[in-house]
Design a protein around this motif. Structure first.
Motif, mmCIF file in Angstrom:
data_model
loop_
_atom_site.group_PDB
_atom_site.id
_atom_site.type_symbol
_atom_site.label_atom_id
_atom_site.label_comp_id
_atom_site.label_asym_id
_atom_site.label_seq_id
_atom_site.Cartn_x
_atom_site.Cartn_y
_atom_site.Cartn_z
ATOM 1 N N GLU A 4 -0.709 9.735 -1.480
ATOM 2 C CA GLU A 4 -0.509 8.420 -2.069
ATOM 3 C C GLU A 4 0.825 7.813 -1.666
ATOM 4 O O GLU A 4 0.982 6.595 -1.657
ATOM 5 C CB GLU A 4 -0.599 8.513 -3.601
ATOM 6 C CG GLU A 4 -2.001 8.882 -4.104
ATOM 7 C CD GLU A 4 -2.055 8.923 -5.611
ATOM 8 O OE1 GLU A 4 -0.991 8.751 -6.234
ATOM 9 O OE2 GLU A 4 -3.159 9.123 -6.163
ATOM 10 N N VAL A 167 4.511 2.101 1.575
ATOM 11 C CA VAL A 167 3.114 2.180 1.134
ATOM 12 C C VAL A 167 2.746 0.931 0.342
ATOM 13 O O VAL A 167 1.646 0.382 0.501
ATOM 14 C CB VAL A 167 2.887 3.455 0.309
ATOM 15 C CG1 VAL A 167 1.547 3.395 -0.425
ATOM 16 C CG2 VAL A 167 2.911 4.686 1.216
ATOM 17 N N ARG A 168 3.652 0.454 -0.510
ATOM 18 C CA ARG A 168 3.377 -0.782 -1.253
ATOM 19 C C ARG A 168 3.155 -1.952 -0.299
ATOM 20 O O ARG A 168 2.215 -2.743 -0.469
ATOM 21 C CB ARG A 168 4.555 -1.097 -2.182
ATOM 22 C CG ARG A 168 4.622 -0.252 -3.441
ATOM 23 C CD ARG A 168 5.882 -0.554 -4.244
ATOM 24 N NE ARG A 168 5.996 -1.976 -4.573
ATOM 25 C CZ ARG A 168 7.068 -2.506 -5.183
ATOM 26 N NH1 ARG A 168 8.104 -1.731 -5.503
ATOM 27 N NH2 ARG A 168 7.086 -3.804 -5.453
ATOM 28 N N GLN A 170 2.163 -1.808 2.827
ATOM 29 C CA GLN A 170 0.922 -1.614 3.580
ATOM 30 C C GLN A 170 -0.295 -1.896 2.717
ATOM 31 O O GLN A 170 -1.286 -2.460 3.197
ATOM 32 C CB GLN A 170 0.888 -0.197 4.147
ATOM 33 C CG GLN A 170 1.903 0.017 5.259
ATOM 34 C CD GLN A 170 1.902 1.428 5.808
ATOM 35 O OE1 GLN A 170 1.471 2.372 5.147
ATOM 36 N NE2 GLN A 170 2.388 1.594 7.035
ATOM 37 N N HIS A 171 -0.243 -1.531 1.446
ATOM 38 C CA HIS A 171 -1.361 -1.843 0.554
ATOM 39 C C HIS A 171 -1.524 -3.362 0.408
ATOM 40 O O HIS A 171 -2.655 -3.877 0.383
ATOM 41 C CB HIS A 171 -1.128 -1.209 -0.817
ATOM 42 C CG HIS A 171 -1.395 0.260 -0.835
ATOM 43 N ND1 HIS A 171 -1.100 1.072 -1.914
ATOM 44 C CD2 HIS A 171 -1.939 1.073 0.093
ATOM 45 C CE1 HIS A 171 -1.448 2.313 -1.634
ATOM 46 N NE2 HIS A 171 -1.960 2.343 -0.430
ATOM 47 N N ASP A 174 -3.025 -4.698 3.639
ATOM 48 C CA ASP A 174 -4.452 -4.370 3.697
ATOM 49 C C ASP A 174 -5.253 -5.260 2.755
ATOM 50 O O ASP A 174 -6.380 -5.655 3.071
ATOM 51 C CB ASP A 174 -4.666 -2.900 3.329
ATOM 52 C CG ASP A 174 -4.100 -1.952 4.384
ATOM 53 O OD1 ASP A 174 -3.826 -2.409 5.506
ATOM 54 O OD2 ASP A 174 -3.920 -0.754 4.064
ATOM 55 N N GLU A 255 3.198 -8.634 -1.888
ATOM 56 C CA GLU A 255 2.276 -8.328 -2.983
ATOM 57 C C GLU A 255 1.821 -9.597 -3.679
ATOM 58 O O GLU A 255 0.662 -9.705 -4.105
ATOM 59 C CB GLU A 255 2.949 -7.364 -3.964
ATOM 60 C CG GLU A 255 3.170 -5.974 -3.383
ATOM 61 C CD GLU A 255 3.983 -5.075 -4.279
ATOM 62 O OE1 GLU A 255 3.799 -3.847 -4.237
ATOM 63 O OE2 GLU A 255 4.837 -5.595 -5.029
#
Length: 340
Positions: A4, A167-168, A170-171, A174, A255
């Motif tokens: 994760e 990761v945040r 990239q999420h 995506d 985000e």
């Protein structure tokens, strides 16, 4: 680092698309930017000499003797490592299957098909030659991993806090690229396929630098330094903290864009449902006309039409909001590699 919190590799958008595909398809060849670049492979002189001997030997074998004993002799002369290398590198068929080729040649000759036997011999010999030459040459993926070292970043280039932030990001990326509104072209004004990879690379580069600085600071063992020396290091710590805050705000902007794209998705879904309203309205109009007065039927149909107009307005507003959030992410070309 669990999955994760493990970011995917990030590639410089300036790498040609064909080379990016090579790198992405061979992650085992990639080396973190924080480690030395992979060296250019060198072919041992004995290996090269062996290939030069084997190729003419097999040419004589296939041209003169369509039997299997000479091939068995050559394979038996290899040590175990070379034999495994021959099985793995010199073709996708097992060595045992290749040893059956002479038997097939003899069978074809006995059946009166010398041309087919010769073609089989030529094809098998060509396979050996191609395998030998390919083994001597550096694989394309290895070449790309070496030449573009530093132009791609791997999970090993990030510590835990940097990896979480990446990761945040990239999420969020995506989420935008996987949204229905993006797929339908409603967000094309932002040119997501260009802007978002640039954003990902710029953010990843800054986070990798944060990681290097933190690792250097830990190596200095600040707990062993005097108060005066630690005071001299405080401006550096403050600069790093400000940079982390700046990157965090940029990730939050990503985000926010992903959230607006999700809202646009909801409105887009509603608009698609409402596209069928005219036909449905006609059916419901007939239904109401047969069961209620004209005045009631007209009021109900008008209410449905107003709902459809409100849905279309909501879609336009949400798409506009998403586009506004996306426009804030556009980086000037000269600033694509660095973020303050």
């Amino acid at each position: 680092m669990n999955d994760e919190c493990r970011p995917r590799p990030v590639f410089d958008p300036g790498i040609p698309e064909a080379d990016r595909a090579l790198l992405a398809a061979a992650p085992e060849r990639l080396v973190p930017a924080g480690k030395p670049a992979p060296p250019r492979p060198r072919v041992r002189a004995t290996t090269l000499a062996a290939r030069l001997v084997w190729i003419p030997a097999f040419a004589v074998f296939y041209g003169v003797l369509p039997g299997g004993w000479l091939r068995v002799f050559f394979l038996a002369s290899l040590d175990q490592d070379d034999l495994m290398g021959a099985a793995i590198r010199w073709g996708r068929l097992p060595v045992a299957a290749m040893m059956l080729t002479p038997a097939l040649q003899i069978l074809l000759i006995l059946l009166g098909q010398p041309e087919a036997a010769a073609a089989l011999a030529a094809a098998s010999f060509a396979g050996w030659v191609v395998g030998a030459v390919r083994h001597v040459r550096e694989p394309a993926a290895a070449r790309a991993a070496r030449e573009y070292h530093g132009s791609y970043l791997l999970p090993g280039d990030f510590d835990r806090s940097a990896a979480r932030l990446l990761v945040r990001a990239q999420h969020a990326i995506d989420g935008v690229l996987g949204s229905q509104s993006h797929g339908a072209g409603l967000l094309d004004d932002v040119n997501n396929k260009i802007v978002l990879p640039r954003q990902e690379w710029a953010i990843a580069g800054a986070l990798a630098e944060h990681t290097r600085l933190r690792r250097e600071r830990r190596a200095q063992q600040p707990e062993r330094l005097s108060a005066g020396v630690r005071a001299l290091l405080e401006p550096q710590d403050r600069a790093l903290e400000l940079s982390v805050q700046s990157i965090t705000r940029r990730i939050e902007a990503l985000e926010s864009y992903a959230l607006r794209a999700g809202e646009a998705d909801d409105a887009y879904h509603e608009s698609r449902v409402l596209q069928s309203l005219p036909e449905q309205n006609a059916r419901y109009r007939d239904l109401l006309a047969s069961t209620a007065g004209d005045a009631m039927a007209g009021a109900e149909i008008e209410a449905m039409a107003q709902d459809a107009r409100r849905a279309e307005t909501a879609l336009r507003e949400r798409v506009t909001s998403a586009l506004r959030a996306g426009q804030e992410l556009v980086l000037p070309a000269d600033d694509a590699r660095t973020l303050n």
